[in-house]
Design a protein around this motif. Structure first.
Motif, mmCIF file in Angstrom:
data_model
loop_
_atom_site.group_PDB
_atom_site.id
_atom_site.type_symbol
_atom_site.label_atom_id
_atom_site.label_comp_id
_atom_site.label_asym_id
_atom_site.label_seq_id
_atom_site.Cartn_x
_atom_site.Cartn_y
_atom_site.Cartn_z
ATOM 1 N N ALA A 1 -4.635 -26.435 -6.184
ATOM 2 C CA ALA A 1 -5.335 -27.152 -7.267
ATOM 3 C C ALA A 1 -5.546 -28.633 -6.904
ATOM 4 O O ALA A 1 -4.770 -29.233 -6.199
ATOM 5 C CB ALA A 1 -4.534 -27.052 -8.554
ATOM 6 N N ARG B 1 -5.168 -21.555 -0.956
ATOM 7 C CA ARG B 1 -6.152 -20.833 -1.775
ATOM 8 C C ARG B 1 -6.403 -19.448 -1.173
ATOM 9 O O ARG B 1 -6.432 -18.438 -1.884
ATOM 10 C CB ARG B 1 -7.448 -21.646 -1.867
ATOM 11 C CG ARG B 1 -8.403 -21.162 -2.935
ATOM 12 C CD ARG B 1 -9.582 -22.133 -3.136
ATOM 13 N NE ARG B 1 -9.107 -23.470 -3.499
ATOM 14 C CZ ARG B 1 -9.238 -24.574 -2.726
ATOM 15 N NH1 ARG B 1 -9.845 -24.511 -1.557
ATOM 16 N NH2 ARG B 1 -8.774 -25.736 -3.126
ATOM 17 N N GLN C 1 -4.370 -27.094 1.348
ATOM 18 C CA GLN C 1 -4.907 -26.624 0.065
ATOM 19 C C GLN C 1 -5.798 -25.399 0.226
ATOM 20 O O GLN C 1 -5.644 -24.424 -0.501
ATOM 21 C CB GLN C 1 -5.657 -27.737 -0.657
ATOM 22 C CG GLN C 1 -4.712 -28.758 -1.264
ATOM 23 C CD GLN C 1 -5.463 -29.893 -1.932
ATOM 24 O OE1 GLN C 1 -6.191 -30.630 -1.275
ATOM 25 N NE2 GLN C 1 -5.286 -30.012 -3.222
ATOM 26 N N GLU D 1 -1.718 -21.040 -5.812
ATOM 27 C CA GLU D 1 -2.795 -21.565 -6.659
ATOM 28 C C GLU D 1 -2.446 -22.955 -7.179
ATOM 29 O O GLU D 1 -3.303 -23.825 -7.279
ATOM 30 C CB GLU D 1 -3.113 -20.588 -7.786
ATOM 31 C CG GLU D 1 -3.902 -19.382 -7.263
ATOM 32 C CD GLU D 1 -3.876 -18.167 -8.173
ATOM 33 O OE1 GLU D 1 -3.180 -18.183 -9.217
ATOM 34 O OE2 GLU D 1 -4.542 -17.173 -7.804
ATOM 35 N N THR D 2 -1.172 -23.186 -7.487
ATOM 36 C CA THR D 2 -0.711 -24.504 -7.906
ATOM 37 C C THR D 2 -0.918 -25.518 -6.786
ATOM 38 O O THR D 2 -1.423 -26.624 -7.003
ATOM 39 C CB THR D 2 0.775 -24.466 -8.321
ATOM 40 O OG1 THR D 2 0.908 -23.593 -9.445
ATOM 41 C CG2 THR D 2 1.291 -25.845 -8.703
ATOM 42 N N GLU E 1 0.634 -17.286 -7.492
ATOM 43 C CA GLU E 1 0.690 -18.341 -8.513
ATOM 44 C C GLU E 1 1.131 -19.672 -7.917
ATOM 45 O O GLU E 1 0.548 -20.716 -8.216
ATOM 46 C CB GLU E 1 1.622 -17.921 -9.661
ATOM 47 C CG GLU E 1 1.004 -16.833 -10.513
ATOM 48 C CD GLU E 1 1.985 -16.238 -11.518
ATOM 49 O OE1 GLU E 1 3.044 -16.841 -11.774
ATOM 50 O OE2 GLU E 1 1.662 -15.152 -12.043
#
Length: 110
Positions: free
Chosen positions: A110, A72, A68, A106-107, A103
């Motif tokens: 999250a 990021r 994650q 970023e998903t 994009e």
């Protein structure tokens, strides 16, 4: 057989496309164009972007607990690369690949 999560697979695909596009554009279009296209800061962000995308793919493939924050960081670098590429002629493919990757990352972040 373990299936890869569809969002993760989509992100890995976007990272792969960005990795290949940044490397291809940097080593071909940018070096051939010269000038601002071949400026050290531009070449470095493109190399950083390509490398970070490859790292993100590896972390996701391993289902690393750290994927994650790697995603990021990848998104942040992709957006920075897109911004520098947007300012130069003929870099639309790179801008689009970077934004798609950002994009997707970023998903995943999250």
């Amino acid at each position: 057989m373990h299936q890869i999560d569809p969002d993760m697979k989509a992100c890995m695909d976007a990272c792969h496309e960005c990795h290949v596009t940044c490397l291809h554009m940097a080593m071909n279009h940018c070096l051939e164009m010269g000038g601002q296209h071949a400026a050290p800061e531009h070449m470095k962000i493109m190399a950083d972007c390509a490398q970070m995308c490859a790292v993100a793919i590896d972390f996701m493939a391993r289902k690393s607990a750290h994927h994650q924050h790697i995603c990021r960081e990848c998104a942040e670098i992709c957006r920075a690369c897109a911004e520098t590429c947007r300012q130069l002629d003929g870099m639309e493919d790179c801008v689009q690949a970077c934004l798609r990757c950002a994009e997707a990352c970023e998903t995943m972040a999250a």
